[in-house]
Enzyme design. Structure first.
Site, short mmCIF file in Angstrom:
data_model
loop_
_atom_site.label_atom_id
_atom_site.label_comp_id
_atom_site.label_asym_id
_atom_site.label_seq_id
_atom_site.Cartn_x
_atom_site.Cartn_y
_atom_site.Cartn_z
N CYS A 62 -26.44 -1.60 -21.49
CA CYS A 62 -27.33 -1.34 -22.63
C CYS A 62 -26.73 -0.14 -23.36
CB CYS A 62 -28.79 -1.14 -22.21
SG CYS A 62 -29.16 0.39 -21.30
N ASN A 96 -23.56 5.31 -1.67
CA ASN A 96 -24.95 4.93 -1.88
C ASN A 96 -25.24 3.44 -1.71
OD1 ASN A 96 -26.09 7.59 -2.82
ND2 ASN A 96 -24.32 7.36 -4.16
#
Length: 145
Positions: A62, A96
């Site tokens: 985006c 992560n």
């Protein structure tokens, strides 16, 4: 790997320029589109498919990468990180265990996006003493809430 991609309408050209690059790296790409001006809908669809393990990873675009990241992270089992450099893209996976990265089309050039995508896709999470317990805590919270 099977890669799910999606974006908002503003990032369509950016995404279309990057899909051949991802395929050139040897990955199978499925485009979830960009027609919906409510970017959360595409982000959620990609995240649901990645969380369901229909795809190995996801990449969302985006303007800043923030909106699609927030939407994707609402899906249980989806772990999205907005990335802005190669090291962060690597660590999204290595530290992560993120299964989705998000990139801002209005704040990132094509070549930089290619480097980040390549670094992310070649990284593999391996449980380790430094990061493993941190990732475990996130998963534990998700399971209990």
């Amino acid at each position: 790997m099977k890669i799910a991609v999606g974006c908002d309408p503003n990032a369509e050209e950016f995404k279309q320029q990057l899909i051949p690059f991802i395929e050139k790296l040897g990955h199978e790409v499925t485009d979830f589109g960009s027609d919906d001006s409510i970017y959360a809908n595409v982000a959620i669809e990609v995240a649901e498919n990645v969380a369901a393990k229909k795809f190995d990873r996801g990449i969302l675009f985006c303007g800043t990468g923030i909106g699609v990241m927030l939407a994707a992270n609402k899906v249980k089992g989806a772990y999205a990180a907005v990335v802005g450099d190669a090291y962060s893209a690597q660590r999204a996976c290595l530290s992560n265990n993120c299964n989705i990265i998000t990139i801002g089309s209005q704040v990132t050039g094509y070549k930089k996006a290619e480097v980040m995508i390549e670094e992310y896709l070649k990284a593999t999470y391996v449980y380790n003493e430094r990061s493993g317990k941190k990732v475990d805590r996130i998963l534990e919270y998700e399971r209990t809430h």
